[in-house]
Scaffold this motif. Structure first.
Motif, PDB file in Angstrom:
ATOM      1  N   LYS A 127       0.847  -1.189   0.000  1.00  0.00           N
ATOM      2  CA  LYS A 127       0.000   0.000   0.000  1.00  0.00           C
ATOM      3  C   LYS A 127       0.883   1.239   0.000  1.00  0.00           C
ATOM      4  CE  LYS A 127      -3.952  -1.972   2.525  1.00  0.00           C
ATOM      5  NZ  LYS A 127      -4.785  -1.876   3.760  1.00  0.00           N
ATOM      6  N   ASP A 128       0.317   2.308  -0.519  1.00  0.00           N
ATOM      7  CA  ASP A 128       0.965   3.617  -0.503  1.00  0.00           C
ATOM      8  C   ASP A 128       0.253   4.464   0.543  1.00  0.00           C
ATOM      9  OD1 ASP A 128       1.919   6.166  -0.917  1.00  0.00           O
ATOM     10  OD2 ASP A 128       1.740   6.098  -3.100  1.00  0.00           O
ATOM     11  N   LEU A 129       0.948   4.795   1.610  1.00  0.00           N
ATOM     12  CA  LEU A 129       0.343   5.571   2.697  1.00  0.00           C
ATOM     13  C   LEU A 129      -0.297   6.846   2.177  1.00  0.00           C
ATOM     14  CD1 LEU A 129      -0.124   6.219   5.712  1.00  0.00           C
ATOM     15  CD2 LEU A 129       2.203   7.165   5.771  1.00  0.00           C
ATOM     16  N   THR A 130       0.349   7.497   1.228  1.00  0.00           N
ATOM     17  CA  THR A 130      -0.143   8.791   0.744  1.00  0.00           C
ATOM     18  C   THR A 130      -1.454   8.678  -0.024  1.00  0.00           C
ATOM     19  OG1 THR A 130       1.056   8.712  -1.368  1.00  0.00           O
ATOM     20  CG2 THR A 130       2.239   9.573   0.546  1.00  0.00           C
ATOM     21  N   LYS A 131      -1.820   7.463  -0.423  1.00  0.00           N
ATOM     22  CA  LYS A 131      -3.034   7.271  -1.212  1.00  0.00           C
ATOM     23  C   LYS A 131      -4.143   6.561  -0.427  1.00  0.00           C
ATOM     24  CE  LYS A 131      -0.952   7.441  -5.810  1.00  0.00           C
ATOM     25  NZ  LYS A 131       0.282   8.063  -5.370  1.00  0.00           N
ATOM     26  N   LEU A 132      -3.906   6.291   0.848  1.00  0.00           N
ATOM     27  CA  LEU A 132      -4.940   5.669   1.663  1.00  0.00           C
ATOM     28  C   LEU A 132      -6.055   6.667   1.951  1.00  0.00           C
ATOM     29  CD1 LEU A 132      -2.963   3.640   4.354  1.00  0.00           C
ATOM     30  CD2 LEU A 132      -3.863   2.847   2.158  1.00  0.00           C
ATOM     31  N   SER A 133      -7.231   6.145   2.257  1.00  0.00           N
ATOM     32  CA  SER A 133      -8.331   7.003   2.674  1.00  0.00           C
ATOM     33  C   SER A 133      -7.921   7.797   3.912  1.00  0.00           C
ATOM     34  CB  SER A 133      -9.564   6.157   2.989  1.00  0.00           C
ATOM     35  OG  SER A 133     -10.559   6.938   3.599  1.00  0.00           O
ATOM     36  N   LEU A 134      -8.334   9.047   3.960  1.00  0.00           N
ATOM     37  CA  LEU A 134      -7.958   9.878   5.105  1.00  0.00           C
ATOM     38  C   LEU A 134      -8.544   9.336   6.395  1.00  0.00           C
ATOM     39  CD1 LEU A 134      -6.428  12.385   6.006  1.00  0.00           C
ATOM     40  CD2 LEU A 134      -8.500  13.717   5.577  1.00  0.00           C
ATOM     41  N   SER A 135      -9.768   8.802   6.321  1.00  0.00           N
ATOM     42  CA  SER A 135     -10.399   8.216   7.508  1.00  0.00           C
ATOM     43  C   SER A 135     -10.309   6.697   7.432  1.00  0.00           C
ATOM     44  CB  SER A 135     -11.859   8.648   7.606  1.00  0.00           C
ATOM     45  OG  SER A 135     -12.578   8.214   6.464  1.00  0.00           O
ATOM     46  N   LEU A 194       6.186  11.436   7.685  1.00  0.00           N
ATOM     47  CA  LEU A 194       5.464  11.439   8.961  1.00  0.00           C
ATOM     48  C   LEU A 194       4.722  12.757   9.169  1.00  0.00           C
ATOM     49  CD1 LEU A 194       8.121   9.806  11.329  1.00  0.00           C
ATOM     50  CD2 LEU A 194       5.985   8.774  10.528  1.00  0.00           C
ATOM     51  N   ILE A 195       5.338  13.848   8.764  1.00  0.00           N
ATOM     52  CA  ILE A 195       4.716  15.165   8.929  1.00  0.00           C
ATOM     53  C   ILE A 195       3.561  15.340   7.942  1.00  0.00           C
ATOM     54  CG2 ILE A 195       5.113  17.638   8.607  1.00  0.00           C
ATOM     55  CD1 ILE A 195       7.954  17.166   9.757  1.00  0.00           C
ATOM     56  N   ALA A 196       3.806  15.001   6.677  1.00  0.00           N
ATOM     57  CA  ALA A 196       2.793  15.224   5.648  1.00  0.00           C
ATOM     58  C   ALA A 196       1.568  14.334   5.835  1.00  0.00           C
ATOM     59  CB  ALA A 196       3.404  14.990   4.262  1.00  0.00           C
ATOM     60  N   GLU A 197       1.790  13.115   6.322  1.00  0.00           N
ATOM     61  CA  GLU A 197       0.695  12.144   6.422  1.00  0.00           C
ATOM     62  C   GLU A 197       0.232  11.925   7.858  1.00  0.00           C
ATOM     63  OE1 GLU A 197      -0.727  11.375   3.736  1.00  0.00           O
ATOM     64  OE2 GLU A 197       0.847  12.263   2.485  1.00  0.00           O
ATOM     65  N   ARG A 198       0.430  12.931   8.696  1.00  0.00           N
ATOM     66  CA  ARG A 198       0.037  12.811  10.108  1.00  0.00           C
ATOM     67  C   ARG A 198      -1.409  12.373  10.277  1.00  0.00           C
ATOM     68  NH1 ARG A 198      -1.250  18.143  13.386  1.00  0.00           N
ATOM     69  NH2 ARG A 198      -3.027  17.910  11.963  1.00  0.00           N
ATOM     70  N   ASP A 199      -2.314  12.997   9.562  1.00  0.00           N
ATOM     71  CA  ASP A 199      -3.730  12.715   9.786  1.00  0.00           C
ATOM     72  C   ASP A 199      -4.110  11.308   9.338  1.00  0.00           C
ATOM     73  OD1 ASP A 199      -3.923  15.236  10.822  1.00  0.00           O
ATOM     74  OD2 ASP A 199      -4.835  16.131   9.040  1.00  0.00           O
ATOM     75  N   ARG A 200      -3.508  10.831   8.250  1.00  0.00           N
ATOM     76  CA  ARG A 200      -3.779   9.458   7.823  1.00  0.00           C
ATOM     77  C   ARG A 200      -3.284   8.461   8.872  1.00  0.00           C
ATOM     78  NH1 ARG A 200      -3.275  11.752   2.668  1.00  0.00           N
ATOM     79  NH2 ARG A 200      -4.986  11.105   1.279  1.00  0.00           N
ATOM     80  N   ILE A 201      -2.155   8.760   9.482  1.00  0.00           N
ATOM     81  CA  ILE A 201      -1.617   7.873  10.513  1.00  0.00           C
ATOM     82  C   ILE A 201      -2.491   7.921  11.766  1.00  0.00           C
ATOM     83  CG2 ILE A 201       0.356   7.486  12.055  1.00  0.00           C
ATOM     84  CD1 ILE A 201       2.136   8.554   9.738  1.00  0.00           C
ATOM     85  N   LEU A 202      -2.823   9.135  12.221  1.00  0.00           N
ATOM     86  CA  LEU A 202      -3.582   9.277  13.459  1.00  0.00           C
ATOM     87  C   LEU A 202      -5.000   8.728  13.341  1.00  0.00           C
ATOM     88  CD1 LEU A 202      -2.523  12.756  14.873  1.00  0.00           C
ATOM     89  CD2 LEU A 202      -1.740  10.472  15.524  1.00  0.00           C
ATOM     90  N   ASN A 203      -5.579   8.780  12.174  1.00  0.00           N
ATOM     91  CA  ASN A 203      -6.940   8.267  11.998  1.00  0.00           C
ATOM     92  C   ASN A 203      -7.004   6.740  12.020  1.00  0.00           C
ATOM     93  OD1 ASN A 203      -8.272  10.716  11.925  1.00  0.00           O
ATOM     94  ND2 ASN A 203      -7.987  10.977   9.728  1.00  0.00           N
ATOM     95  N   SER A 230      10.528  18.893  14.831  1.00  0.00           N
ATOM     96  CA  SER A 230       9.461  19.223  13.878  1.00  0.00           C
ATOM     97  C   SER A 230       8.377  18.161  13.888  1.00  0.00           C
ATOM     98  CB  SER A 230      10.037  19.379  12.471  1.00  0.00           C
ATOM     99  OG  SER A 230      10.952  20.454  12.414  1.00  0.00           O
ATOM    100  N   VAL A 231       8.785  16.886  13.937  1.00  0.00           N
ATOM    101  CA  VAL A 231       7.809  15.797  13.977  1.00  0.00           C
ATOM    102  C   VAL A 231       7.031  15.851  15.287  1.00  0.00           C
ATOM    103  CG1 VAL A 231       7.520  13.283  14.012  1.00  0.00           C
ATOM    104  CG2 VAL A 231       9.172  14.337  12.441  1.00  0.00           C
ATOM    105  N   ARG A 232       7.742  16.015  16.376  1.00  0.00           N
ATOM    106  CA  ARG A 232       7.090  16.067  17.688  1.00  0.00           C
ATOM    107  C   ARG A 232       6.048  17.182  17.740  1.00  0.00           C
ATOM    108  NH1 ARG A 232      10.116  16.754  23.589  1.00  0.00           N
ATOM    109  NH2 ARG A 232       8.219  17.006  24.824  1.00  0.00           N
ATOM    110  N   GLU A 233       6.409  18.375  17.288  1.00  0.00           N
ATOM    111  CA  GLU A 233       5.482  19.500  17.322  1.00  0.00           C
ATOM    112  C   GLU A 233       4.261  19.256  16.450  1.00  0.00           C
ATOM    113  OE1 GLU A 233       7.931  22.763  16.191  1.00  0.00           O
ATOM    114  OE2 GLU A 233       8.770  23.051  18.215  1.00  0.00           O
ATOM    115  N   ARG A 234       4.478  18.599  15.323  1.00  0.00           N
ATOM    116  CA  ARG A 234       3.364  18.309  14.417  1.00  0.00           C
ATOM    117  C   ARG A 234       2.342  17.387  15.074  1.00  0.00           C
ATOM    118  NH1 ARG A 234      -0.058  19.580  10.385  1.00  0.00           N
ATOM    119  NH2 ARG A 234      -0.311  17.965   8.810  1.00  0.00           N
TER     120      ARG A 234
END
Length: 307
Positions: free
Chosen positions: A221-229, A246-255, A275-279
């Motif tokens: 799978k490509d993380l950047t192309k997964l459903s946001l939710s 990790l920064i760009a795809e934070r919301d996909r990971i957290l969801n 930068s990652v921590r703050e994000r």
């Protein structure tokens, strides 16, 4: 000389630049390299093995030298950056891997070993067998070791609460070492994916070797192309990826993280960790464990207020 049909390309570098050079070879050649460090000379040899001719590897040498130059632009020093290419003799092939592999113990809970090591595990210790091959990834790197330690610690925390291990998601699974270890420790369900088709094949093979192919769902799978939710939420999410992703795809990971889940982030250059921590903190998470080793730093997070 009878050859094995395998060629090797090695880069001599400093111990501090071992992992960036390994990541470079992995990105350019599509295999996960091995690394051998000499603490006396403070030098490391990073080696990739491929079933191609030495001529084809030499044709890639300028590309690799260009990648080493890019590392210098990032402020890293891969010196001496010497590149060697050779065919692997058939009689050397079976033994050549063994010098690179060290046993990995995470307390008395987890043991990772190659098949040729006849060591008896401690009582109750889960065992993962990983033999180096054309693709590598055996937990030797500091970032992977941090993830393994956190997986074990979350297991212990569940046991203290008299709970069973929860579910686990491995994003960027590589050899599958994290997902396999989680399955061996009792996590369920366990899901793993990687963008690299070579890594997916290796992870599937390693799952079969460890008899967890029915417990770990591995896919490309490509993380950047997964459903946001995501409807599926995991109690432990491991993402061993570079900081920009990790920064760009934070919301996909957290969801994909359960409300009380643990997020383990690794593969981060120490200079980029803040930068990652703050994000992630801006999304309501808090760091509860981290470790810096050489130029890398990893961290484990929970949502604020979650113990």
């Amino acid at each position: 000389m009878k050859t094995s049909g395998v060629s090797q390309i090695s880069v001599q570098t400093s111990n501090e630049c071992e992992e960036p050079v390994a990541a470079l070879l992995e990105r350019l050649l599509g295999v996960i390299p091995s690394a051998y460090s000499n603490e006396e000379t403070r030098r490391s040899t990073v080696t990739a093995y491929l079933r191609v001719s030495t001529a084809k590897l030499r044709a890639r040498q300028a590309e690799i030298q260009g990648g080493l130059a890019e590392l210098r632009k990032l402020g890293l020093d891969p010196s001496p950056a010497e590149i060697q290419i050779a065919a692997v003799r058939r009689e050397d092939w079976a033994e050549s891997w063994k010098k690179y592999f060290k046993l990995i113990r995470i307390g008395s809970t987890l043991l990772i070993k190659p098949s040729w090591t006849k060591i008896t595990p401690k009582h109750g210790q889960s065992v993962v067998t990983l033999d180096p091959g054309l693709s590598f990834g055996t937990g030797q790197h500091a970032t992977t070791h941090f993830c393994l330690t956190q997986i074990v610690q979350q297991l212990r925390a569940a046991k203290r609460k008299k709970l069973r291990p929860g579910s686990m998601l491995d994003i960027g699974c590589g050899s599958g070492i994290l997902a396999i270890s989680a399955a061996k420790l009792g996590y369920s369900p366990v899901t793993a994916f990687d963008f690299d088709p070579v890594a997916v094949r290796v992870a599937m093979k390693n799952c079969r070797t460890n008899r967890v192919e029915n417990k770990v769902a591995v896919s490309r799978k490509d993380l950047t192309k997964l459903s946001l939710s995501s409807r599926e939420k995991y109690d432990v999410v491991c993402a061993n990826l570079m900081a920009p992703l990790l920064i760009a795809e934070r919301d996909r990971i957290l969801n994909r993280l359960a409300p009380k889940g643990t997020l383990i982030l690794a593969g981060i250059l120490a200079t980029e960790f803040t930068s990652v921590r703050e994000r992630y903190e801006s999304a309501g998470l808090q760091l509860f464990a981290d470790k810096a080793e050489r130029e890398w730093q990893s961290g484990a997070f929970k949502r604020k207020g979650v113990q």
